[in-house]
Design a protein around this motif. Structure first.
Motif, mmCIF file in Angstrom:
data_model
loop_
_atom_site.group_PDB
_atom_site.id
_atom_site.type_symbol
_atom_site.label_atom_id
_atom_site.label_comp_id
_atom_site.label_asym_id
_atom_site.label_seq_id
_atom_site.Cartn_x
_atom_site.Cartn_y
_atom_site.Cartn_z
ATOM 1 N N HIS A 1 0.958 -1.216 0.059
ATOM 2 C CA HIS A 1 -0.125 0.115 0.129
ATOM 3 C C HIS A 1 0.876 1.206 -0.197
ATOM 4 O O HIS A 1 0.938 1.946 1.064
ATOM 5 C CB HIS A 1 -0.805 -0.092 1.346
ATOM 6 C CG HIS A 1 -1.786 -1.057 1.092
ATOM 7 N ND1 HIS A 1 -1.256 -2.554 1.420
ATOM 8 C CD2 HIS A 1 -3.064 -1.338 0.995
ATOM 9 C CE1 HIS A 1 -2.600 -3.418 1.652
ATOM 10 N NE2 HIS A 1 -3.747 -2.515 1.082
ATOM 11 N N PRO A 2 1.165 1.940 -1.316
ATOM 12 C CA PRO A 2 2.300 2.781 -1.190
ATOM 13 C C PRO A 2 1.723 4.094 -0.654
ATOM 14 O O PRO A 2 2.138 4.956 -0.286
ATOM 15 C CB PRO A 2 2.652 2.688 -2.674
ATOM 16 C CG PRO A 2 1.787 2.182 -3.525
ATOM 17 C CD PRO A 2 1.127 1.200 -2.397
ATOM 18 N N GLY A 3 0.257 4.399 -1.324
ATOM 19 C CA GLY A 3 -0.201 5.926 -1.093
ATOM 20 C C GLY A 3 -0.377 6.358 0.224
ATOM 21 O O GLY A 3 0.134 7.178 0.588
ATOM 22 N N LEU B 1 -8.646 9.972 1.290
ATOM 23 C CA LEU B 1 -8.907 8.991 0.274
ATOM 24 C C LEU B 1 -8.784 7.827 1.082
ATOM 25 O O LEU B 1 -7.939 7.627 2.045
ATOM 26 C CB LEU B 1 -7.913 9.037 -0.756
ATOM 27 C CG LEU B 1 -7.906 10.395 -1.995
ATOM 28 C CD1 LEU B 1 -6.665 10.149 -2.595
ATOM 29 C CD2 LEU B 1 -9.206 10.464 -2.386
ATOM 30 N N GLN B 2 -9.620 6.822 0.668
ATOM 31 C CA GLN B 2 -9.490 5.330 1.101
ATOM 32 C C GLN B 2 -9.683 4.276 0.000
ATOM 33 O O GLN B 2 -9.676 4.863 -1.188
ATOM 34 C CB GLN B 2 -10.451 5.078 2.298
ATOM 35 C CG GLN B 2 -12.021 5.411 1.667
ATOM 36 C CD GLN B 2 -13.035 5.419 2.762
ATOM 37 O OE1 GLN B 2 -13.457 6.369 3.340
ATOM 38 N NE2 GLN B 2 -13.370 4.093 3.360
ATOM 39 N N ILE B 3 -9.721 3.212 0.073
ATOM 40 C CA ILE B 3 -9.531 2.148 -0.887
ATOM 41 C C ILE B 3 -10.556 2.312 -1.711
ATOM 42 O O ILE B 3 -10.468 2.232 -3.245
ATOM 43 C CB ILE B 3 -9.659 0.749 -0.391
ATOM 44 C CG1 ILE B 3 -9.078 -0.449 -1.570
ATOM 45 C CG2 ILE B 3 -10.867 0.286 0.413
ATOM 46 C CD1 ILE B 3 -8.913 -1.830 -0.807
ATOM 47 N N ASP B 4 -11.867 2.615 -1.706
ATOM 48 C CA ASP B 4 -13.029 2.897 -2.608
ATOM 49 C C ASP B 4 -13.067 4.338 -3.051
ATOM 50 O O ASP B 4 -14.138 4.590 -3.465
ATOM 51 C CB ASP B 4 -14.141 2.331 -1.902
ATOM 52 C CG ASP B 4 -14.171 0.954 -1.807
ATOM 53 O OD1 ASP B 4 -13.536 0.144 -2.705
ATOM 54 O OD2 ASP B 4 -14.778 0.503 -0.765
ATOM 55 N N VAL C 1 -6.431 7.856 -5.809
ATOM 56 C CA VAL C 1 -7.029 6.921 -5.206
ATOM 57 C C VAL C 1 -6.517 5.410 -5.605
ATOM 58 O O VAL C 1 -6.283 4.584 -4.537
ATOM 59 C CB VAL C 1 -8.496 6.695 -4.920
ATOM 60 C CG1 VAL C 1 -9.287 6.357 -6.272
ATOM 61 C CG2 VAL C 1 -8.817 5.755 -3.805
ATOM 62 N N SER C 2 -6.037 5.021 -6.763
ATOM 63 C CA SER C 2 -5.831 3.653 -7.330
ATOM 64 C C SER C 2 -4.651 3.275 -6.614
ATOM 65 O O SER C 2 -4.129 2.084 -6.742
ATOM 66 C CB SER C 2 -5.732 3.892 -8.571
ATOM 67 O OG SER C 2 -4.707 4.641 -9.243
ATOM 68 N N TRP C 3 -3.802 4.322 -6.120
ATOM 69 C CA TRP C 3 -2.526 3.884 -5.556
ATOM 70 C C TRP C 3 -2.546 3.628 -4.155
ATOM 71 O O TRP C 3 -1.694 3.566 -3.435
ATOM 72 C CB TRP C 3 -1.453 5.034 -5.630
ATOM 73 C CG TRP C 3 -0.893 5.276 -7.254
ATOM 74 C CD1 TRP C 3 -1.226 6.037 -8.171
ATOM 75 C CD2 TRP C 3 -0.094 4.209 -7.702
ATOM 76 N NE1 TRP C 3 -0.508 5.632 -8.983
ATOM 77 C CE2 TRP C 3 0.094 4.399 -9.037
ATOM 78 C CE3 TRP C 3 0.860 2.940 -7.040
ATOM 79 C CZ2 TRP C 3 0.963 3.952 -9.847
ATOM 80 C CZ3 TRP C 3 1.408 2.319 -8.025
ATOM 81 C CH2 TRP C 3 1.605 2.709 -9.291
ATOM 82 N N HIS C 4 -3.794 3.303 -3.462
ATOM 83 C CA HIS C 4 -4.042 2.966 -2.417
ATOM 84 C C HIS C 4 -3.308 1.606 -1.857
ATOM 85 O O HIS C 4 -2.574 1.464 -0.831
ATOM 86 C CB HIS C 4 -5.578 2.910 -2.000
ATOM 87 C CG HIS C 4 -5.726 2.453 -0.488
ATOM 88 N ND1 HIS C 4 -5.835 3.174 0.641
ATOM 89 C CD2 HIS C 4 -6.171 0.965 -0.242
ATOM 90 C CE1 HIS C 4 -6.241 2.293 1.554
ATOM 91 N NE2 HIS C 4 -6.290 1.027 1.316
ATOM 92 N N GLY C 5 -3.496 0.897 -2.807
ATOM 93 C CA GLY C 5 -3.131 -0.531 -2.458
ATOM 94 C C GLY C 5 -2.484 -1.267 -3.877
ATOM 95 O O GLY C 5 -2.882 -2.631 -4.196
ATOM 96 N N LYS C 6 -2.088 -0.581 -4.593
ATOM 97 C CA LYS C 6 -1.335 -1.047 -5.958
ATOM 98 C C LYS C 6 0.180 -0.700 -5.898
ATOM 99 O O LYS C 6 0.925 0.247 -5.613
ATOM 100 C CB LYS C 6 -1.903 -0.383 -7.042
ATOM 101 C CG LYS C 6 -1.586 -0.752 -8.457
ATOM 102 C CD LYS C 6 -2.065 0.068 -9.597
ATOM 103 C CE LYS C 6 -1.813 1.571 -9.732
ATOM 104 N NZ LYS C 6 -2.440 2.089 -11.189
#
Length: 272
Positions: A28-30, A178-181, A249-254
């Motif tokens: 989870h980089p973000g 921001l959160q995952i969704d 937001v897409s960098w929450h867990g990518k």
């Protein structure tokens, strides 16, 4: 510690976050990048600790309630000398010391195993109350996410911390929006955060979570506040320091690709 030294540590920690998540191709980089500056102030300027004695009874305690952002904590612990930097390159590998969430049983410098969101503040309350009952002067620090405070347990813990006058407890809210969704205001609006903690009888401070003087100043106020816990609402940028990750937001867990990793490291002033 001088701000320029904190900044130097922060850059190195951000570089290592990007490298370790890229190598793992998981993580989870973000949100990890958004808490880096607070961690540098805590571990290099504020907290009483000894990397050679991670279980020193009189140390200050830290709880990463938003456990999925542990790459930031691992990189900071390595930077502070709790374990060799080489351990970072085995993130999330089977049998490795550093897994996807903090584990106090396997990793030097981890004071609480976390992962299930909303539980870290309750654990920190227990630590802070223990210090009070044992008449010890060590302090407890927590970082929770603004998405995480949608969890009801956070507010039960907030009420308890005020009830027991845990003025040795300081909670950072990583308010990156921001959160995952998606945006927190769209998923489950947590605003107004500051007013809610004030209503729960906390001392509340609002700062820029990337400003070292602001972080230091807020922690100094927290130390001198008596009779109530302190919540520091830190406005931060998810993906801080990397242009294509900031506020996305897409960098929450990518995990980054190798090319994205090279670009990120170049932007951070490291190897490209």
């Amino acid at each position: 510690m001088e701000n320029e030294d904190l900044s130097r540590h922060a850059v190195h920690v951000r570089q290592n976050i990007v490298k370790m998540v890229t190598l793992a191709q998981s993580g989870h980089p973000g949100g990890s990048l958004s808490i880096v500056d607070m961690l540098q102030v805590l571990y290099f300027d504020t907290m009483r600790l000894d990397p050679k004695r991670p279980h020193w009874p009189d140390r200050d305690r830290f709880v990463l309630s938003k456990g999925h952002t542990v790459p930031a904590l691992y990189a900071t612990l390595a930077e502070r000398g709790f374990f060799p930097e080489e351990e970072l390159w085995h993130l999330r590998q089977c049998g490795a010391m550093l897994q996807g969430n903090p584990d106090m049983n396997t990793t030097p410098g981890i004071d609480m195993t976390t992962g299930s969101l909303g539980q870290g503040l309750s654990a920190a309350n227990g630590m802070a109350l223990t210090a009070k009952l044992d008449r010890k002067d060590w302090r407890v620090y927590v970082i929770a996410g603004d998405g995480e405070i949608e969890e009801g347990q956070i507010w039960e813990a907030a009420m308890s911390a005020a009830q027991y006058k845990l003025d040795n407890l300081t909670l950072f809210i990583d308010h990156n929006g921001l959160q995952i969704d998606g945006a927190t205001e769209d998923v489950m609006d947590v605003m107004p955060i500051a007013d809610k903690f004030r209503a729960f009888c906390w001392n509340v401070l609002e700062i820029d979570g990337h400003d070292y003087d602001a972080i230091k100043g807020a922690l100094a106020v927290a130390k001198t506040t008596k009779g109530k816990p302190t919540a520091i609402i830190a406005q931060t940028i998810k993906g801080k320091g990397i242009s294509f990750m900031e506020n996305v937001v897409s960098w929450h867990g990518k995990a980054p690709t190798k090319e994205e990793c090279r670009q990120a490291l170049a932007e951070l002033g490291g190897e490209s």
